[in-house]
Design a protein around this motif. Structure first.
Motif, mmCIF file in Angstrom:
data_model
loop_
_atom_site.group_PDB
_atom_site.id
_atom_site.type_symbol
_atom_site.label_atom_id
_atom_site.label_comp_id
_atom_site.label_asym_id
_atom_site.label_seq_id
_atom_site.Cartn_x
_atom_site.Cartn_y
_atom_site.Cartn_z
ATOM 1 N N TYR A 1 34.613 40.669 51.327
ATOM 2 C CA TYR A 1 35.262 40.172 50.115
ATOM 3 C C TYR A 1 34.678 40.767 48.843
ATOM 4 O O TYR A 1 35.296 40.677 47.788
ATOM 5 N N PRO B 1 36.437 46.629 47.736
ATOM 6 C CA PRO B 1 37.722 46.730 47.026
ATOM 7 C C PRO B 1 38.878 46.070 47.794
ATOM 8 O O PRO B 1 39.701 45.373 47.195
ATOM 9 N N ALA B 2 38.939 46.281 49.107
ATOM 10 C CA ALA B 2 40.024 45.673 49.891
ATOM 11 C C ALA B 2 39.902 44.151 49.889
ATOM 12 O O ALA B 2 40.910 43.441 49.766
ATOM 13 N N LYS C 1 38.470 42.278 47.583
ATOM 14 C CA LYS C 1 38.797 41.791 46.239
ATOM 15 C C LYS C 1 40.307 41.747 46.043
ATOM 16 O O LYS C 1 40.835 40.801 45.453
ATOM 17 N N LYS C 2 41.004 42.757 46.555
ATOM 18 C CA LYS C 2 42.465 42.774 46.429
ATOM 19 C C LYS C 2 43.083 41.634 47.227
ATOM 20 O O LYS C 2 43.975 40.934 46.740
ATOM 21 N N ALA D 1 42.522 38.445 45.383
ATOM 22 C CA ALA D 1 43.365 38.366 44.190
ATOM 23 C C ALA D 1 44.814 38.032 44.542
ATOM 24 O O ALA D 1 45.539 37.458 43.725
ATOM 25 N N LYS D 2 45.233 38.367 45.736
ATOM 26 C CA LYS D 2 46.613 38.125 46.168
ATOM 27 C C LYS D 2 46.793 36.779 46.885
ATOM 28 O O LYS D 2 47.909 36.448 47.287
#
Length: 134
Positions: free
Chosen positions: A95, A98-99, A101-102, A105-106
């Motif tokens: 988490y 970058p993946a 976090k994305k 965020a979604k």
């Protein structure tokens, strides 16, 4: 002398165990926050907050936050029975990537879209159930 030595060893082990549990709990809460679980609960309670009169909203939000923190602590305890501390550390690494976090965020968007898909599926299933209930 043996009793004193035993007591000291027991106290040291207990404190070490408590420190490990506290670190595990802290990491579990960190994972839950990074994964977007708190924001999902905040999204789910948004309509409730919007219905509170403005004069009482700040006090309500304070109590709601305390309640959500209690919920997150209880959920962390439950998760800790299913995952090891090492696994949770791996979750955190994901988490923080970058993946991850994305994905986090979604979370709310995916929840809302998933809810709409689930409702549509449920409506279709209702017709199938009714066919077999006759």
């Amino acid at each position: 002398m043996k009793k004193i030595l035993f007591s000291l060893v027991f106290i040291c082990i207990a404190q070490f165990s408590f420190a490990q549990d506290a670190a595990f709990k802290s990491d579990m809460l960190k994972f839950m926050n990074l994964s977007g679980q708190m924001s999902t609960f905040e999204m789910l309670t948004k309509d409730i907050v919007d219905n509170i009169p403005d004069a009482k909203k700040a006090d309500f939000q304070k109590e709601l936050k305390e309640s959500l923190n209690g919920l997150m602590n209880s959920m962390a305890d439950m998760y800790m029975t299913e995952f090891t501390h090492a696994e949770v550390k791996d979750f955190i690494k994901f988490y923080e990537s970058p993946a991850g976090k994305k994905l986090s965020a979604k979370t709310n968007v995916l929840f809302e879209k998933g809810q709409a898909i689930g409702q549509e599926w449920g409506m279709g299933l209702q017709g199938v159930v009714m066919k077999y209930m006759e």
